[in-house]
Design a protein around this motif. Structure first.
Motif, PDB file in Angstrom:
ATOM      1  N   PHE A 104       0.547  11.648  11.897  1.00  0.00           N
ATOM      2  CA  PHE A 104       0.451  11.466  13.340  1.00  0.00           C
ATOM      3  C   PHE A 104       1.102  12.656  14.048  1.00  0.00           C
ATOM      4  N   PRO A 105       0.360  13.354  14.905  1.00  0.00           N
ATOM      5  CA  PRO A 105       1.002  14.423  15.680  1.00  0.00           C
ATOM      6  C   PRO A 105       2.152  13.913  16.537  1.00  0.00           C
ATOM      7  N   SER A 106       2.058  12.630  16.948  1.00  0.00           N
ATOM      8  CA  SER A 106       3.122  12.082  17.791  1.00  0.00           C
ATOM      9  C   SER A 106       4.455  12.056  17.058  1.00  0.00           C
ATOM     10  N   ASP A 107       4.436  11.994  15.714  1.00  0.00           N
ATOM     11  CA  ASP A 107       5.695  12.010  14.964  1.00  0.00           C
ATOM     12  C   ASP A 107       6.387  13.363  15.062  1.00  0.00           C
ATOM     13  N   SER A 108       5.590  14.429  15.307  1.00  0.00           N
ATOM     14  CA  SER A 108       6.163  15.776  15.436  1.00  0.00           C
ATOM     15  C   SER A 108       6.297  16.207  16.885  1.00  0.00           C
ATOM     16  N   ASP A 115       0.848  -1.188   0.000  1.00  0.00           N
ATOM     17  CA  ASP A 115       0.000   0.000   0.000  1.00  0.00           C
ATOM     18  C   ASP A 115       0.887   1.243   0.000  1.00  0.00           C
ATOM     19  N   TYR A 116       0.315   2.373  -0.441  1.00  0.00           N
ATOM     20  CA  TYR A 116       1.059   3.636  -0.373  1.00  0.00           C
ATOM     21  C   TYR A 116       1.471   3.953   1.066  1.00  0.00           C
ATOM     22  N   LEU A 117       0.713   3.448   2.020  1.00  0.00           N
ATOM     23  CA  LEU A 117       1.069   3.679   3.421  1.00  0.00           C
ATOM     24  C   LEU A 117       2.434   3.100   3.745  1.00  0.00           C
ATOM     25  N   ASP A 118       2.809   2.001   3.087  1.00  0.00           N
ATOM     26  CA  ASP A 118       4.117   1.400   3.345  1.00  0.00           C
ATOM     27  C   ASP A 118       5.247   2.353   2.971  1.00  0.00           C
ATOM     28  N   ILE A 119       5.044   3.118   1.906  1.00  0.00           N
ATOM     29  CA  ILE A 119       6.065   4.094   1.518  1.00  0.00           C
ATOM     30  C   ILE A 119       6.163   5.198   2.561  1.00  0.00           C
ATOM     31  N   LYS A 120       5.008   5.625   3.115  1.00  0.00           N
ATOM     32  CA  LYS A 120       5.039   6.626   4.185  1.00  0.00           C
ATOM     33  C   LYS A 120       5.743   6.085   5.428  1.00  0.00           C
ATOM     34  N   ILE A 121       5.546   4.773   5.715  1.00  0.00           N
ATOM     35  CA  ILE A 121       6.240   4.166   6.854  1.00  0.00           C
ATOM     36  C   ILE A 121       7.744   4.199   6.624  1.00  0.00           C
ATOM     37  N   CYS A 122       8.164   3.979   5.372  1.00  0.00           N
ATOM     38  CA  CYS A 122       9.595   4.058   5.052  1.00  0.00           C
ATOM     39  C   CYS A 122      10.143   5.467   5.237  1.00  0.00           C
ATOM     40  N   GLU A 123       9.261   6.456   5.319  1.00  0.00           N
ATOM     41  CA  GLU A 123       9.683   7.844   5.553  1.00  0.00           C
ATOM     42  C   GLU A 123       9.507   8.257   7.009  1.00  0.00           C
ATOM     43  N   GLY A 124       9.125   7.298   7.868  1.00  0.00           N
ATOM     44  CA  GLY A 124       9.027   7.589   9.304  1.00  0.00           C
ATOM     45  C   GLY A 124       7.619   7.712   9.841  1.00  0.00           C
ATOM     46  N   TYR A 125       6.611   7.455   9.020  1.00  0.00           N
ATOM     47  CA  TYR A 125       5.218   7.613   9.443  1.00  0.00           C
ATOM     48  C   TYR A 125       4.893   6.650  10.588  1.00  0.00           C
ATOM     49  N   GLY A 126       4.381   7.201  11.680  1.00  0.00           N
ATOM     50  CA  GLY A 126       3.945   6.396  12.821  1.00  0.00           C
ATOM     51  C   GLY A 126       5.054   5.802  13.648  1.00  0.00           C
ATOM     52  N   ASP A 154      -6.556 -23.718   8.567  1.00  0.00           N
ATOM     53  CA  ASP A 154      -7.538 -22.834   7.936  1.00  0.00           C
ATOM     54  C   ASP A 154      -6.848 -21.815   7.034  1.00  0.00           C
ATOM     55  N   GLU A 155      -7.491 -21.486   5.929  1.00  0.00           N
ATOM     56  CA  GLU A 155      -7.024 -20.395   5.069  1.00  0.00           C
ATOM     57  C   GLU A 155      -7.686 -19.104   5.536  1.00  0.00           C
ATOM     58  N   VAL A 156      -6.897 -18.062   5.769  1.00  0.00           N
ATOM     59  CA  VAL A 156      -7.411 -16.830   6.358  1.00  0.00           C
ATOM     60  C   VAL A 156      -6.934 -15.625   5.555  1.00  0.00           C
ATOM     61  N   TRP A 157      -7.613 -14.477   5.753  1.00  0.00           N
ATOM     62  CA  TRP A 157      -7.163 -13.189   5.232  1.00  0.00           C
ATOM     63  C   TRP A 157      -7.272 -12.178   6.359  1.00  0.00           C
ATOM     64  N   LEU A 158      -6.492 -11.120   6.302  1.00  0.00           N
ATOM     65  CA  LEU A 158      -6.452 -10.187   7.416  1.00  0.00           C
ATOM     66  C   LEU A 158      -5.776  -8.889   7.017  1.00  0.00           C
ATOM     67  N   ALA A 159      -5.972  -7.877   7.857  1.00  0.00           N
ATOM     68  CA  ALA A 159      -5.261  -6.599   7.754  1.00  0.00           C
ATOM     69  C   ALA A 159      -4.750  -6.252   9.143  1.00  0.00           C
ATOM     70  N   VAL A 160      -3.681  -5.460   9.201  1.00  0.00           N
ATOM     71  CA  VAL A 160      -3.113  -5.061  10.486  1.00  0.00           C
ATOM     72  C   VAL A 160      -2.971  -3.544  10.534  1.00  0.00           C
ATOM     73  N   PRO A 161      -3.045  -2.944  11.738  1.00  0.00           N
ATOM     74  CA  PRO A 161      -2.910  -1.486  11.864  1.00  0.00           C
ATOM     75  C   PRO A 161      -1.485  -1.018  11.625  1.00  0.00           C
ATOM     76  N   VAL A 162      -1.333   0.285  11.546  1.00  0.00           N
ATOM     77  CA  VAL A 162      -0.039   0.857  11.169  1.00  0.00           C
ATOM     78  C   VAL A 162       1.037   0.608  12.222  1.00  0.00           C
ATOM     79  N   HIS A 163       0.644   0.476  13.493  1.00  0.00           N
ATOM     80  CA  HIS A 163       1.655   0.273  14.538  1.00  0.00           C
ATOM     81  C   HIS A 163       2.112  -1.183  14.635  1.00  0.00           C
ATOM     82  N   HIS A 164       1.469  -2.085  13.893  1.00  0.00           N
ATOM     83  CA  HIS A 164       1.778  -3.514  13.953  1.00  0.00           C
ATOM     84  C   HIS A 164       2.869  -3.842  12.939  1.00  0.00           C
TER      85      HIS A 164
END
Length: 520
Positions: free
Chosen positions: A383-387, A165-176, A220-230
């Motif tokens: 995230f304000p916590s990043d600043s 996801d595009y969020l992964d690129i933001k994480i590579c820039e320090g997001y969260g 079992d075969e499963v699908w899932l999503a995880v939050p940004v802090h995980h």
């Protein structure tokens, strides 16, 4: 000195002779034992074959029969009663009870340990960010420490395919990064600030479960999503809480199932949590969805159509047939029309979904809404916590939320203190739509794990259609039930020079192009 050396040599030779003599005796004794054993075994076999042994066996059976005839249960009861009354003391009873209890606990503990220590290797392959320098920080590592179950509500999953996801690129820039460090400070499966495993959603197979897990079981075969802090999903194995996991719809391949969960979460948060839409409240509503071929846009279009709403979307002219086949009632092509003027001449909308955030003009969006309409966004807020740091950042976010509720600002950012609410229950709610073909997985392109860096560069170029997926293992070959279920984008009039794969589904638009799912 020479005399001492002579004596030492003499003693050494004597010791060597003794060792050789002892070895010879041991060898002779072993040989004699072997010959004796062989002779005894041969003699025993001859006796077994003889009539004497057979007669003794018949005699034993006859004696056993006579004893059984004379057996009386009353005598056994009386003897046991006499034994317990005269021989057994309270000490014996207490000691026996303690042994029974401790033996049971030890057996249960060993069973749990055996159950949970199945399979995952000590090291695994993963796609990680090794710094916060953007795309150049992305690396594929082969020996990262594999996670393990540390809580009774956790599930160990072997990942088959994972979406990026595009969020992964933001994480590579320090997001969260601040929130991630604080929330994972005491997690044994987290090894510090870096590296960070990327990926927000995946599909895989349950390898092991904690003792309190009830939703899924091993295999079992499963699908899932995880939050940004995980820690992310782009790894061969991952451990997550049961609350994030749901059974994978059998209609989806692992690649297709990996393309949906995080986009479903974003679309659900925007449409249901923020805009108040749903199965019972969407019929007759007019919904505008910008960027209709983005990951969240494709899911949102299908959800609104399944719930009975009217969908207008904006797309590139090349994607016009795709949006129409997904069920959009009205499609505006922003590269061939002035889409702002096109929106103003249309009937006003009850809900506007803007995945792009404030890049679109807010005032224009308000002009196209009904008096009670809402503009919602799925764009990731900073995230304000990043600043400001973790503590002051939480206070600042709380202030923003309170300000929104009191001022009724129409620009809704949703979530809990700026984060996306992730739940396996949402996936369970939409699974019936997948089964009926009303919600389909759109895969832009699939890559092998070792090509993950190329995959990340791909999603930053142009406008990917749907989701880009990383495959960690080969899937079982797919056999489509009917040839009409496969339609290429070229047949829909779409230029495929920059687009690769749309994976299998029940409805006609699931397509197979450069990397066909049938060849996996």
């Amino acid at each position: 000195m020479d005399h001492l050396l002579f004596l030492a040599q003499e003693h050494l030779e004597s010791a060597q002779i003794s060792v050789r003599t002892f070895s010879g005796r041991v060898g002779q004794n072993l040989s004699n034992f072997k010959d004796g054993s062989k002779a005894s075994f041969t003699s025993l076999m001859e006796k077994l074959k003889s009539q004497i042994i057979i007669e003794k066996l018949n005699e034993f059976l006859q004696n056993s029969k006579n004893v059984w005839v004379k057996f009386r249960i009353v005598d056994v009861y009386n003897r046991c009663l006499y034994f317990f009354l005269t021989e057994v003391t309270r000490t014996h009873i207490y000691f026996g009870g303690m042994c029974f209890v401790f033996g049971t606990l030890i057996g249960i503990g060993m069973g749990i340990r055996i159950r949970n220590n199945v399979v995952a290797p000590q090291r695994m392959r993963a796609v990680v960010a090794t710094s916060y320098k953007g795309l150049e920080a992305i690396n594929v590592v082969e020996d990262i420490l594999a996670p393990r179950i540390i809580s009774p509500d956790q599930v160990l999953i072997q990942v088959k395919a994972a979406g990026i996801d595009y969020l992964d690129i933001k994480i590579c820039e320090g997001y969260g990064r601040v929130m991630r460090n604080q929330l994972n400070k005491y997690n044994p499966n987290d090894w510090g600030e870096l590296p960070v495993i990327l990926g927000r959603d995946c599909s895989g197979i349950v390898v092991s479960v904690g003792m309190n897990v009830s939703k899924v079981q091993q295999g079992d075969e499963v699908w899932l999503a995880v939050p940004v802090h995980h820690q992310g999903t782009l790894s061969e194995y991952m451990v997550v809480s049961e609350k994030f996991v749901a059974l994978k719809p059998p209609q989806l391949t692992h690649e297709g199932a990996a393309a949906l969960p995080y986009n479903i979460m974003k679309a659900w948060d925007s449409l249901v949590n923020q805009a108040g839409l749903g199965e019972m409240s969407t019929a007759g509503k007019r919904v505008l969805i910008h960027a209709g071929v983005s990951g969240i846009g494709l899911v949102a279009i299908q959800l609104i159509r399944a719930w009975g709403g009217h969908v207008t979307t904006t797309v590139n002219s090349q994607m016009l047939p795709l949006a129409q086949n997904l069920g959009a009632d009205d499609v505006i092509t922003y590269d061939t029309n002035n889409f702002e003027k096109e929106l103003l001449v249309r009937e006003k909308f009850d809900v506007v979904l803007n995945p792009l955030g404030p890049i679109l003009n807010e005032s224009n969006l308000l002009e196209i809404c009904t008096p009670g309409g809402l503009v919602v966004t799925a764009a990731h807020t900073n995230f304000p916590s990043d600043s400001y740091g973790y503590f002051w950042g939480l206070l600042f976010m709380l202030y923003i939320r309170i300000k929104y509720y009191f001022t009724n600002t129409p620009w809704v950012t949703g979530g809990k203190l700026g984060t996306l609410d992730i739940s396996g229950k949402v996936l369970e709610r939409v699974a019936p739509l997948v089964a009926t073909g009303q919600l389909q997985a759109i895969v832009d392109k699939t890559y092998a794990a070792q090509d993950a860096e190329v995959a990340f560069h791909h999603i930053t170029q142009g406008e990917p259609v749907g989701k880009t997926v990383i495959r960690f293992s080969w899937s079982v070959p797919i056999r489509l039930n009917h040839p009409r279920m496969v339609v290429t984008l070229a047949q829909l009039g779409i230029d495929i020079s920059h687009t690769s794969t749309l994976c299998r589904g029940k409805a006609p638009i699931m397509s197979v192009l450069q990397n066909p799912c049938t060849s996996l």
